[in-house]
Design a protein around this motif. Sequence first.
Motif, PDB file in Angstrom:
ATOM      1  N   HIS A 147      95.217  22.414  40.587  1.00  0.00           N
ATOM      2  CA  HIS A 147      96.971  22.060  40.324  1.00  0.00           C
ATOM      3  C   HIS A 147      97.453  20.867  41.548  1.00  0.00           C
ATOM      4  O   HIS A 147      98.632  20.500  41.526  1.00  0.00           O
ATOM      5  N   ASN A 218     103.633  20.016  43.353  1.00  0.00           N
ATOM      6  CA  ASN A 218     104.661  19.125  42.732  1.00  0.00           C
ATOM      7  C   ASN A 218     104.776  18.564  44.291  1.00  0.00           C
ATOM      8  O   ASN A 218     106.265  17.881  44.202  1.00  0.00           O
ATOM      9  N   TYR A 221     105.960  14.807  44.495  1.00  0.00           N
ATOM     10  CA  TYR A 221     107.257  14.405  43.341  1.00  0.00           C
ATOM     11  C   TYR A 221     108.241  14.421  43.112  1.00  0.00           C
ATOM     12  O   TYR A 221     109.149  13.553  42.825  1.00  0.00           O
ATOM     13  N   THR A 223     109.906  16.771  41.871  1.00  0.00           N
ATOM     14  CA  THR A 223     110.557  17.669  41.062  1.00  0.00           C
ATOM     15  C   THR A 223     109.958  19.262  40.773  1.00  0.00           C
ATOM     16  O   THR A 223     108.675  18.964  41.453  1.00  0.00           O
ATOM     17  N   GLU A 224     110.788  20.143  39.740  1.00  0.00           N
ATOM     18  CA  GLU A 224     109.592  20.997  40.228  1.00  0.00           C
ATOM     19  C   GLU A 224     108.835  21.197  39.324  1.00  0.00           C
ATOM     20  O   GLU A 224     107.725  22.274  39.090  1.00  0.00           O
ATOM     21  N   GLN A 225     109.028  20.202  37.821  1.00  0.00           N
ATOM     22  CA  GLN A 225     108.184  20.456  36.678  1.00  0.00           C
ATOM     23  C   GLN A 225     107.061  18.900  37.144  1.00  0.00           C
ATOM     24  O   GLN A 225     107.212  17.994  37.718  1.00  0.00           O
ATOM     25  N   VAL A 226     105.816  19.251  36.646  1.00  0.00           N
ATOM     26  CA  VAL A 226     104.819  18.060  37.002  1.00  0.00           C
ATOM     27  C   VAL A 226     103.830  17.942  35.816  1.00  0.00           C
ATOM     28  O   VAL A 226     103.526  19.479  35.029  1.00  0.00           O
ATOM     29  N   TYR A 228     100.089  17.356  33.357  1.00  0.00           N
ATOM     30  CA  TYR A 228      99.414  17.301  33.834  1.00  0.00           C
ATOM     31  C   TYR A 228      98.344  16.477  33.033  1.00  0.00           C
ATOM     32  O   TYR A 228      98.786  16.656  31.609  1.00  0.00           O
ATOM     33  N   LYS A 279     101.854  21.039  30.746  1.00  0.00           N
ATOM     34  CA  LYS A 279     103.079  21.236  31.948  1.00  0.00           C
ATOM     35  C   LYS A 279     103.375  22.244  33.598  1.00  0.00           C
ATOM     36  O   LYS A 279     102.998  23.391  32.427  1.00  0.00           O
ATOM     37  N   ASP A 281     105.532  24.292  36.055  1.00  0.00           N
ATOM     38  CA  ASP A 281     106.812  24.585  36.701  1.00  0.00           C
ATOM     39  C   ASP A 281     106.912  25.068  37.642  1.00  0.00           C
ATOM     40  O   ASP A 281     106.396  26.418  38.077  1.00  0.00           O
TER      41      ASP A 281
END
Length: 337
Positions: A147, A218, A221, A223-226, A228, A279, A281
């Motif tokens: 991750h 993350n 970033y 943001t909570e979501q990234v 991949y 993604k 989260d």
Amino acid sequence: VVSTQSTVSSGINAEYGKAFGDAGIYANVGQGNEATDKMQQTLDEMKERAQTINFQRVDESKIEFEFYLLERGFHNYPNSYFIVGMVMNSKVDTKDYSYIRPDGRYYDGLIKRGITPINTEPKFDPPVYVRDMEGKKTIYGTASFGHNHPLRQAHGLSGGACPTRGGDVSTYPWGNAGAGFPTDYEEITPICDGIVVDIKYWADLDKSWDSDKIAIGNAGYGTEQVEYMAHANKYGTFEDPYLVENDIKNPQIADFTVDGKIVMEAPEKLEDHPSVSFKLDFGKIGEYFEFTEVELEGPKGCAAEEENGDKYRRYNGAERISTAFGIILLLVVFYCS
């Protein structure tokens, strides 16, 4: 983790280490919805949902662990690599991380000596105990190879998806690769980044390591979501004769292809092979330690590849891999930096 003692076991050079400061180990126990806490295993799932991630610190009063710095060959390279290994053991239930395959010379030897194995049923989603939570929690692996690097292709690296099978990592991400060494059980699957370890080169600085936000995927970033990226392949098919003969299937097969076939050979050009996106989260915004930005002379590659020329380049694998086998030996492999 800090090294304190040298030892040699089974031909492997090893240094025993222990945690210092607020370093610890963290387990991904999900956000409470099993349907989304589980890793994506198909292209449709990748399109429909993100995997919900929640790293929580493992409860050291219920789980004991030891760290080792190992020197061993890996990934079909002739060179040795430094590997951070961790052995976990449950103080609550000896079956939590124990498994002996009921077949073969080792098992037969135990039975001959009147020794009954503690557990002969593989646990594909092993339990864990975390701080400030009651009872056992499930460890959820991710669809990601790690991750901490969402865009491997941007750095000229291959792969990106979890191998989802024990055994020889071999030519990952091509072929039916495993996630560890040839001596590993295939049915002890890697639960990629289900367990992560603080690798510390310094003591606590501007923030404490005792945090579930520090250095998660993350961080940086905002943001909570990234999103991949990974090279498409079908990962995790069991082929060990014992498993095949007993019709034991891998419940964690990840098929990220359109035709359901394993991609056996690496392409001549990585950019010619299709990639998939998915993604994670994290449910929270990650944090990182303050740093002073510097400029490097150029991108740093893998020392093993530079030494061996291009003959391994199409089969380059992990910057980092997490795998579990035996009583749960977790390997965090760093050989490209």
